[in-house]
Design a protein around this motif. Structure first.
Motif, PDB file in Angstrom:
ATOM      1  N   LEU A 198       0.832  -1.208   0.000  1.00  0.00           N
ATOM      2  CA  LEU A 198       0.000   0.000   0.000  1.00  0.00           C
ATOM      3  C   LEU A 198       0.865   1.256   0.000  1.00  0.00           C
ATOM      4  N   LYS A 199       1.904   1.252   0.802  1.00  0.00           N
ATOM      5  CA  LYS A 199       2.814   2.400   0.834  1.00  0.00           C
ATOM      6  C   LYS A 199       3.483   2.584  -0.520  1.00  0.00           C
ATOM      7  N   LYS A 200       3.911   1.496  -1.124  1.00  0.00           N
ATOM      8  CA  LYS A 200       4.539   1.551  -2.448  1.00  0.00           C
ATOM      9  C   LYS A 200       3.557   2.095  -3.484  1.00  0.00           C
ATOM     10  N   ALA A 201       2.316   1.636  -3.403  1.00  0.00           N
ATOM     11  CA  ALA A 201       1.296   2.099  -4.343  1.00  0.00           C
ATOM     12  C   ALA A 201       1.074   3.599  -4.220  1.00  0.00           C
ATOM     13  N   CYS A 202       1.004   4.075  -2.998  1.00  0.00           N
ATOM     14  CA  CYS A 202       0.831   5.506  -2.763  1.00  0.00           C
ATOM     15  C   CYS A 202       2.002   6.295  -3.343  1.00  0.00           C
ATOM     16  N   GLU A 203       3.200   5.806  -3.128  1.00  0.00           N
ATOM     17  CA  GLU A 203       4.400   6.477  -3.644  1.00  0.00           C
ATOM     18  C   GLU A 203       4.445   6.474  -5.168  1.00  0.00           C
ATOM     19  N   ASN A 204       3.728   5.526  -5.783  1.00  0.00           N
ATOM     20  CA  ASN A 204       3.705   5.429  -7.242  1.00  0.00           C
ATOM     21  C   ASN A 204       2.443   6.043  -7.852  1.00  0.00           C
ATOM     22  N   GLY A 205       1.754   6.865  -7.083  1.00  0.00           N
ATOM     23  CA  GLY A 205       0.660   7.650  -7.641  1.00  0.00           C
ATOM     24  C   GLY A 205      -0.736   7.106  -7.480  1.00  0.00           C
ATOM     25  N   VAL A 206      -0.898   5.970  -6.796  1.00  0.00           N
ATOM     26  CA  VAL A 206      -2.238   5.457  -6.536  1.00  0.00           C
ATOM     27  C   VAL A 206      -2.878   6.326  -5.442  1.00  0.00           C
ATOM     28  N   GLU A 207      -4.052   6.848  -5.720  1.00  0.00           N
ATOM     29  CA  GLU A 207      -4.736   7.720  -4.758  1.00  0.00           C
ATOM     30  C   GLU A 207      -5.448   6.881  -3.694  1.00  0.00           C
ATOM     31  N   ILE A 208      -5.434   7.362  -2.463  1.00  0.00           N
ATOM     32  CA  ILE A 208      -6.041   6.642  -1.346  1.00  0.00           C
ATOM     33  C   ILE A 208      -7.095   7.522  -0.683  1.00  0.00           C
ATOM     34  N   TYR A 209      -8.311   6.985  -0.573  1.00  0.00           N
ATOM     35  CA  TYR A 209      -9.399   7.724   0.067  1.00  0.00           C
ATOM     36  C   TYR A 209     -10.113   6.821   1.080  1.00  0.00           C
ATOM     37  N   PRO A 210      -9.829   6.977   2.375  1.00  0.00           N
ATOM     38  CA  PRO A 210     -10.621   6.279   3.391  1.00  0.00           C
ATOM     39  C   PRO A 210     -11.864   7.131   3.688  1.00  0.00           C
ATOM     40  N   ILE A 211     -13.026   6.583   3.427  1.00  0.00           N
ATOM     41  CA  ILE A 211     -14.272   7.335   3.587  1.00  0.00           C
ATOM     42  C   ILE A 211     -15.135   6.666   4.647  1.00  0.00           C
ATOM     43  N   ARG A 212     -15.546   7.451   5.613  1.00  0.00           N
ATOM     44  CA  ARG A 212     -16.406   6.910   6.666  1.00  0.00           C
ATOM     45  C   ARG A 212     -17.834   6.742   6.146  1.00  0.00           C
ATOM     46  N   ALA A 213     -18.450   5.625   6.498  1.00  0.00           N
ATOM     47  CA  ALA A 213     -19.865   5.406   6.205  1.00  0.00           C
ATOM     48  C   ALA A 213     -20.657   5.558   7.495  1.00  0.00           C
ATOM     49  N   ILE A 214     -21.766   6.241   7.407  1.00  0.00           N
ATOM     50  CA  ILE A 214     -22.654   6.420   8.556  1.00  0.00           C
ATOM     51  C   ILE A 214     -23.703   5.319   8.491  1.00  0.00           C
ATOM     52  N   VAL A 215     -23.629   4.411   9.452  1.00  0.00           N
ATOM     53  CA  VAL A 215     -24.445   3.187   9.427  1.00  0.00           C
ATOM     54  C   VAL A 215     -25.617   3.297  10.384  1.00  0.00           C
ATOM     55  N   SER A 216     -26.805   3.002   9.888  1.00  0.00           N
ATOM     56  CA  SER A 216     -27.998   2.963  10.733  1.00  0.00           C
ATOM     57  C   SER A 216     -28.946   1.902  10.190  1.00  0.00           C
ATOM     58  N   PRO A 217     -29.929   1.472  10.986  1.00  0.00           N
ATOM     59  CA  PRO A 217     -30.859   0.434  10.508  1.00  0.00           C
ATOM     60  C   PRO A 217     -31.739   0.874   9.347  1.00  0.00           C
ATOM     61  N   LYS A 218     -31.798   2.170   9.060  1.00  0.00           N
ATOM     62  CA  LYS A 218     -32.620   2.655   7.951  1.00  0.00           C
ATOM     63  C   LYS A 218     -31.815   2.857   6.670  1.00  0.00           C
ATOM     64  N   LYS A 219     -30.562   3.304   6.822  1.00  0.00           N
ATOM     65  CA  LYS A 219     -29.753   3.576   5.635  1.00  0.00           C
ATOM     66  C   LYS A 219     -28.271   3.601   5.982  1.00  0.00           C
ATOM     67  N   ILE A 220     -27.452   3.484   4.958  1.00  0.00           N
ATOM     68  CA  ILE A 220     -26.009   3.627   5.085  1.00  0.00           C
ATOM     69  C   ILE A 220     -25.575   4.648   4.045  1.00  0.00           C
ATOM     70  N   VAL A 221     -24.955   5.728   4.500  1.00  0.00           N
ATOM     71  CA  VAL A 221     -24.552   6.795   3.593  1.00  0.00           C
ATOM     72  C   VAL A 221     -23.090   7.151   3.832  1.00  0.00           C
ATOM     73  N   LEU A 222     -22.446   7.725   2.827  1.00  0.00           N
ATOM     74  CA  LEU A 222     -21.057   8.128   2.956  1.00  0.00           C
ATOM     75  C   LEU A 222     -20.948   9.436   3.720  1.00  0.00           C
ATOM     76  N   GLY A 223     -19.897   9.523   4.546  1.00  0.00           N
ATOM     77  CA  GLY A 223     -19.643  10.727   5.327  1.00  0.00           C
ATOM     78  C   GLY A 223     -18.323  11.370   4.939  1.00  0.00           C
ATOM     79  N   ASP A 224     -17.494  11.660   5.935  1.00  0.00           N
ATOM     80  CA  ASP A 224     -16.251  12.406   5.710  1.00  0.00           C
ATOM     81  C   ASP A 224     -15.105  11.492   5.259  1.00  0.00           C
ATOM     82  N   ILE A 225     -14.122  12.116   4.622  1.00  0.00           N
ATOM     83  CA  ILE A 225     -12.901  11.402   4.257  1.00  0.00           C
ATOM     84  C   ILE A 225     -11.927  11.499   5.432  1.00  0.00           C
TER      85      ILE A 225
END
Length: 232
Positions: A198-225
């Motif tokens: 993963l570190k090598k990939a990042c150094e070679n230009g692969v973009e990394i985005y960890p995105i939080r999902a807001i989880v609830s019994p009604k829906k799951i939606v994307l939140g902040d990076i």
């Protein structure tokens, strides 16, 4: 992603054989639920914890239930690894992620070299290959991946580097399906080779985005990076 039908509430008895779990429903009935998660599910398994299931009326299935989430530390943790792929596909298609907007053609499951990537997006200027991983492992305040050794995950990273080398956009998205973490990092102690790659990939230009999902019994939606730290 809004659940089309009301989820079924119960409590976890045990998970076994990787893809099965015994659940006690509120009426006392014990059912077997499909667990769409091939990882260890470390840090998101707790006997008698609240869970929610999807009911599936399909005679071809061995069980009518799919396990969607579990309540850990007073918040819901999504454990269905199929959910992140759909979330990212819909978000890219609907221009909901600033870092990944501007694409006019978005597809799922597109092959490049020896790998099949979860999302492919393109416009008149560029092509973008996106791999999506589900993250449920918590260590202190860190969300970590993977929770078990993943040869396939390393293969995806190596292929993403080939994508980038050919002048295309290569993106790694980690969907963190829990709220009680602040930073993403690879799980070095579980799979050190993945962390190195993963570190090598990042150094070679692969973009990394960890995105939080807001989880609830009604829906799951994307939140902040989330911010991320890479170790090797």
């Amino acid at each position: 992603m809004i659940f089309p039908d009301k989820l079924v509430h119960g409590r976890l008895i045990k998970r076994y054989k990787r893809f099965l779990a015994d659940i006690e429903l509120d009426n006392g009935e014990i059912v077997v639920a499909h667990t769409a998660n091939s990882g260890s599910m470390k840090s998101c398994l707790k006997e008698d914890a609240e869970v929610y299931l999807t009911y599936v009326d399909d005679p071809k299935r061995k069980t009518n239930y799919t396990w969607e989430m579990i309540k850990i530390n007073d918040s819901w943790v999504g454990i269905n690894t199929a959910v992140p792929n759909l979330l990212i596909y819909e978000a890219v298609k609907n221009q909901e992620i600033i870092a990944l907007e501007g694409y006019t053609d978005v597809k799922r499951e597109v092959r490049f070299d020896d790998s099949r990537f979860d999302v492919f997006a393109q416009n008149e200027k560029e092509e973008c290959f996106i791999e999506v991983k589900n993250v449920s492992l918590k260590m202190d305040n860190y969300a970590r991946f993977p929770d078990a050794v993943t040869v396939r995950g390393r293969k995806h990273l190596n292929t993403l580097m080939k994508v980038k080398k050919e002048g295309k956009r290569a993106v790694m998205v980690y969907v963190v399906q829990r709220a009680d973490v602040d930073v993403f990092a690879p799980a070095v102690d579980i799979d050190p080779e993945y962390a190195i790659t993963l570190k090598k990939a990042c150094e070679n230009g692969v973009e990394i985005y960890p995105i939080r999902a807001i989880v609830s019994p009604k829906k799951i939606v994307l939140g902040d990076i989330l911010p991320f730290e890479l170790e090797s």
